[in-house]
Design an enzyme around this catalytic site. Structure first.
Site, mmCIF file in Angstrom:
data_model
loop_
_atom_site.group_PDB
_atom_site.id
_atom_site.type_symbol
_atom_site.label_atom_id
_atom_site.label_comp_id
_atom_site.label_asym_id
_atom_site.label_seq_id
_atom_site.Cartn_x
_atom_site.Cartn_y
_atom_site.Cartn_z
ATOM 1 N N SER A 117 51.414 32.492 36.216
ATOM 2 C CA SER A 117 52.723 32.623 36.843
ATOM 3 C C SER A 117 53.200 31.320 37.470
ATOM 4 O O SER A 117 52.403 30.550 38.026
ATOM 5 C CB SER A 117 52.599 33.691 37.937
ATOM 6 O OG SER A 117 53.704 33.639 38.786
ATOM 7 N N TYR A 141 48.665 37.794 45.413
ATOM 8 C CA TYR A 141 48.910 37.950 43.972
ATOM 9 C C TYR A 141 48.820 36.606 43.251
ATOM 10 O O TYR A 141 48.089 36.448 42.272
ATOM 11 C CB TYR A 141 50.292 38.583 43.727
ATOM 12 C CG TYR A 141 50.786 38.376 42.313
ATOM 13 C CD1 TYR A 141 50.230 39.098 41.260
ATOM 14 C CD2 TYR A 141 51.783 37.437 42.022
ATOM 15 C CE1 TYR A 141 50.658 38.888 39.951
ATOM 16 C CE2 TYR A 141 52.222 37.228 40.723
ATOM 17 C CZ TYR A 141 51.647 37.956 39.690
ATOM 18 O OH TYR A 141 52.062 37.740 38.387
ATOM 19 N N LYS A 145 45.953 34.738 40.387
ATOM 20 C CA LYS A 145 46.250 34.029 39.124
ATOM 21 C C LYS A 145 45.619 32.638 39.150
ATOM 22 O O LYS A 145 45.086 32.164 38.155
ATOM 23 C CB LYS A 145 47.763 33.932 38.915
ATOM 24 C CG LYS A 145 48.437 35.270 38.692
ATOM 25 C CD LYS A 145 48.055 35.852 37.342
ATOM 26 C CE LYS A 145 48.596 37.239 37.136
ATOM 27 N NZ LYS A 145 48.222 37.839 35.852
HETATM 28 N N1 LIG Z 1 57.068 40.248 35.404
HETATM 29 C C1 LIG Z 1 57.042 39.015 35.932
HETATM 30 O O1 LIG Z 1 57.992 38.587 36.577
HETATM 31 C C2 LIG Z 1 55.832 38.135 35.712
HETATM 32 C C3 LIG Z 1 55.924 36.782 36.062
HETATM 33 C C4 LIG Z 1 54.801 35.966 35.882
HETATM 34 C C5 LIG Z 1 53.620 36.503 35.361
HETATM 35 N N2 LIG Z 1 53.564 37.823 35.048
HETATM 36 C C6 LIG Z 1 52.295 38.369 34.518
HETATM 37 O O2 LIG Z 1 52.535 38.947 33.260
HETATM 38 C C7 LIG Z 1 51.659 40.059 33.052
HETATM 39 C C8 LIG Z 1 52.466 41.269 32.635
HETATM 40 O O3 LIG Z 1 53.421 41.549 33.656
HETATM 41 P P1 LIG Z 1 54.457 42.759 33.539
HETATM 42 O O4 LIG Z 1 55.684 42.347 34.261
HETATM 43 O O5 LIG Z 1 54.556 43.207 32.136
HETATM 44 O O6 LIG Z 1 53.696 43.840 34.443
HETATM 45 P P2 LIG Z 1 53.490 45.413 34.222
HETATM 46 O O7 LIG Z 1 53.005 45.965 35.514
HETATM 47 O O8 LIG Z 1 54.689 46.016 33.591
HETATM 48 O O9 LIG Z 1 52.294 45.438 33.163
HETATM 49 C C9 LIG Z 1 50.944 45.338 33.519
HETATM 50 C C10 LIG Z 1 50.201 46.420 32.758
HETATM 51 O O10 LIG Z 1 48.801 46.300 33.024
HETATM 52 C C11 LIG Z 1 48.260 47.600 33.150
HETATM 53 N N3 LIG Z 1 47.028 47.468 33.938
HETATM 54 C C12 LIG Z 1 46.931 47.047 35.227
HETATM 55 N N4 LIG Z 1 45.628 47.001 35.593
HETATM 56 C C13 LIG Z 1 44.899 47.382 34.502
HETATM 57 C C14 LIG Z 1 43.513 47.502 34.251
HETATM 58 N N5 LIG Z 1 42.597 47.230 35.181
HETATM 59 N N6 LIG Z 1 43.105 47.896 33.009
HETATM 60 C C15 LIG Z 1 44.013 48.179 32.044
HETATM 61 N N7 LIG Z 1 45.349 48.078 32.235
HETATM 62 C C16 LIG Z 1 45.786 47.686 33.455
HETATM 63 C C17 LIG Z 1 49.349 48.423 33.802
HETATM 64 O O11 LIG Z 1 49.220 49.809 33.565
HETATM 65 C C18 LIG Z 1 50.611 47.842 33.148
HETATM 66 O O12 LIG Z 1 50.967 48.565 31.986
HETATM 67 C C19 LIG Z 1 50.891 40.233 34.352
HETATM 68 O O13 LIG Z 1 49.608 39.631 34.214
HETATM 69 C C20 LIG Z 1 51.731 39.490 35.360
HETATM 70 O O14 LIG Z 1 50.955 38.998 36.423
HETATM 71 C C21 LIG Z 1 54.637 38.652 35.202
#
Ligand SMILES: NC(=O)c1ccc[n+]([C@@H]2O[C@H](COP(=O)([O-])OP(=O)(O)OC[C@H]3O[C@@H](n4cnc5c(N)ncnc54)[C@H](O)[C@@H]3O)[C@@H](O)[C@H]2O)c1
Length: 334
Positions: A117, A141, A145
């Site tokens: 991130s 959080y 990362k």
């Molecule tokens: N959305 C943003 O703005 C953003 C920005 C930077 C980085 N990210 C990173 O991108 C990735 C995806 O983000 P997103 O926005 O799609 O989030 P999201 O919450 O929609 O998706 C995360 C998924 O991981 C699953 N999950 C969580 N813990 C788990 C576990 N222990 N085992 C199996 N499944 C598990 C959840 O059920 C969910 O479906 C994450 O790693 C997040 O940190 C997101």
């Protein structure tokens, strides 16, 4: 190729799964449905379970030996919640990811693409950050990362594991067919709040923080269309070995953004242009932990992965508005 996508029921994971399919690959989803909705899995190959479950991972890989790469997106992602529940965040994002990576090495599946991130970056003059800019994560959080980036770098030095670490900036919008998008009932991020104000679900849109040292005092971000972001994952898995060879290291980091910094006031203006109406705006103090912000230098992703964003902010806003109208059909709530 087959690609294991952990967190593939989530916002970015489900969009990436669709992009992989569009490029002729087969995603295999591993998700506990802790947060992600079942509807986003669609009819894909799906294992419901936890990333730390070594027996399950062994079964997934024995049933799909053609898996060539893992995109590890599963994580808890809500910043304020991470302040209140650091144990859950370090356990799920750090300890469980460690189990996953160790299992992948054991099972002979060493290619890992990791979702990191832009919230790792500290504030720099001019707000443009490249991959070597100083890090100063402001929340538990973001620190999970940062820890995982260090783990991947160390494991890649010591084992067969190889890692492409993707630092996402601010993903917005939906896929072109509006199959998945933001699914929180009340999205906390700025574009989600704007959509709610525009639809009358909130009285006003609050600009939180107008004293920042930016050109108009409001926070600056780099909003990347989630469909562009998904395509970057296709580039990363297809060009994995070449990218690792080219950088001459066992792990490497890429910024994924548009390369344009947009302030909150500028976002509101562009939003109103796309929406065709003014949105009532108020000003409020910054929320705890709100960063001034940053935008991406994207030269490395362009030069090494051959990827750049192709959709602009107006397209991203329009996609977010279209998804907001459509999502009840898929999620069952507005
Ligand atoms: N959305 C943003 O703005 C953003 C920005 C930077 C980085 N990210 C990173 O991108 C990735 C995806 O983000 P997103 O926005 O799609 O989030 P999201 O919450 O929609 O998706 C995360 C998924 O991981 C699953 N999950 C969580 N813990 C788990 C576990 N222990 N085992 C199996 N499944 C598990 C959840 O059920 C969910 O479906 C994450 O790693 C997040 O940190 C997101």
């Amino acid at each position: 190729m087959k690609v294991l996508v952990t967190g593939g029921a989530g916002y970015i994971g489900s969009t990436t799964a669709k992009a992989l399919e569009g490029a002729g690959h087969i995603p295999v989803i591993l998700d506990s449905l802790l947060i992600g909705p079942r509807a986003f899995v669609r009819d894909r190959i799906f294992y419901e379970g936890d990333i730390e479950d070594r027996d399950l991972l062994r079964r997934v890989l024995s049933e799909h030996p053609e898996i060539e790469c893992t995109i590890h997106m599963a994580a808890r992602i809500v910043v304020p919640e991470s302040v209140e529940q650091p144990y859950a965040y370090y356990r799920d994002n750090v300890a469980k990811s460690l189990e996953l990576f160790d299992s992948l090495v054991d099972l002979g599946k060493p290619r890992v693409v990791f979702s990191s991130s832009a919230s790792l970056y500290g504030t720099v003059e001019g707000f443009e950050v490249d991959e070597s800019s100083p890090l100063d994560p402001q929340s538990p959080y973001a620190r999970t990362k940062q820890v995982m980036e260090m783990v991947l770098s160390d494991m890649a030095e010591a084992t067969d594991l190889r890692a492409i670490i993707l630092r996402y900036f601010n993903p917005v919008g939906s896929d072109p067919d509006l199959e998945s998008g933001i699914y929180a009932r009340e999205p906390s991020h700025v574009l989600g709040q704007l959509v709610m104000a525009a639809q009358g679900q909130k009285k006003t849109f609050a600009i939180t923080g107008s004293d920042h040292p930016t050109r108009d005092g409001t926070g600056i971000r780099d909003y990347i269309h989630v469909w562009d972001l998904a395509q970057a994952h296709v580039a990363a898995v297809e060009g994995f070995d070449r990218a690792i060879d080219e950088v001459g290291a066992t792990s490497t980091v890429f910024n994924l953004g548009t390369g344009d910094g947009v302030t909150v006031r500028e976002l509101v203006k562009t939003f109103e242009k796309v929406f065709g109406k003014e949105v009532p705006v108020t000003e409020a103090p910054p929320r705890p932990g709100d960063a001034v912000g940053a935008f991406a230098n994207v030269d490395k992703a362009r030069d090494v992965l051959g990827w750049t964003s192709s959709l602009d902010l107006e397209q991203a806003i329009s996609s977010a508005l279209d998804w907001a109208k459509k999502r009840k059909q898929i999620l069952g709530y507005d």
